[in-house]
Design an enzyme around this catalytic site. Sequence first.
Site, PDB file in Angstrom:
ATOM      1  N   ASN A 261      -5.785  -2.963   2.811  1.00  0.00           N
ATOM      2  CA  ASN A 261      -5.733  -4.410   2.974  1.00  0.00           C
ATOM      3  C   ASN A 261      -7.133  -4.919   3.260  1.00  0.00           C
ATOM      4  OD1 ASN A 261      -2.959  -4.600   2.675  1.00  0.00           O
ATOM      5  ND2 ASN A 261      -2.539  -4.550   4.852  1.00  0.00           N
TER       6      ASN A 261
ATOM      7  N   ARG B  31       0.822  -1.214   0.000  1.00  0.00           N
ATOM      8  CA  ARG B  31       0.000   0.000   0.000  1.00  0.00           C
ATOM      9  C   ARG B  31       0.857   1.266   0.000  1.00  0.00           C
ATOM     10  NH1 ARG B  31      -3.027  -0.491   5.204  1.00  0.00           N
ATOM     11  NH2 ARG B  31      -1.039  -1.437   5.728  1.00  0.00           N
TER      12      ARG B  31
END
Length: 89
Positions: free
Chosen positions: A36, A18
């Site tokens: 996530n 990320r």
Amino acid sequence: MIRRHVLVHGIVQGVGFRFSARREAERLGVAGWARNRPDGTVEAEVEGDEASVAAMLDWLATGPRGAVVERTDVAVREPTGQPGFRITG
């Protein structure tokens, strides 16, 4: 402007995916978010001009060093005009 929703499957959590995605999005000038999911995937939405979004989708299909991307599922979304790229969840 176009927007795409992406699910990234594989070894994509615990490898800085990320945060690397945010850096790449900033480099390409695209907006959106990444997070996530409990099932081990990374979910993202990416918005910008067609070429920049295509480049970001290519990056998401590979990910950062340490990631093993098995596949990406991409869906069309309507642009929202969201500024910047953020990490959620």
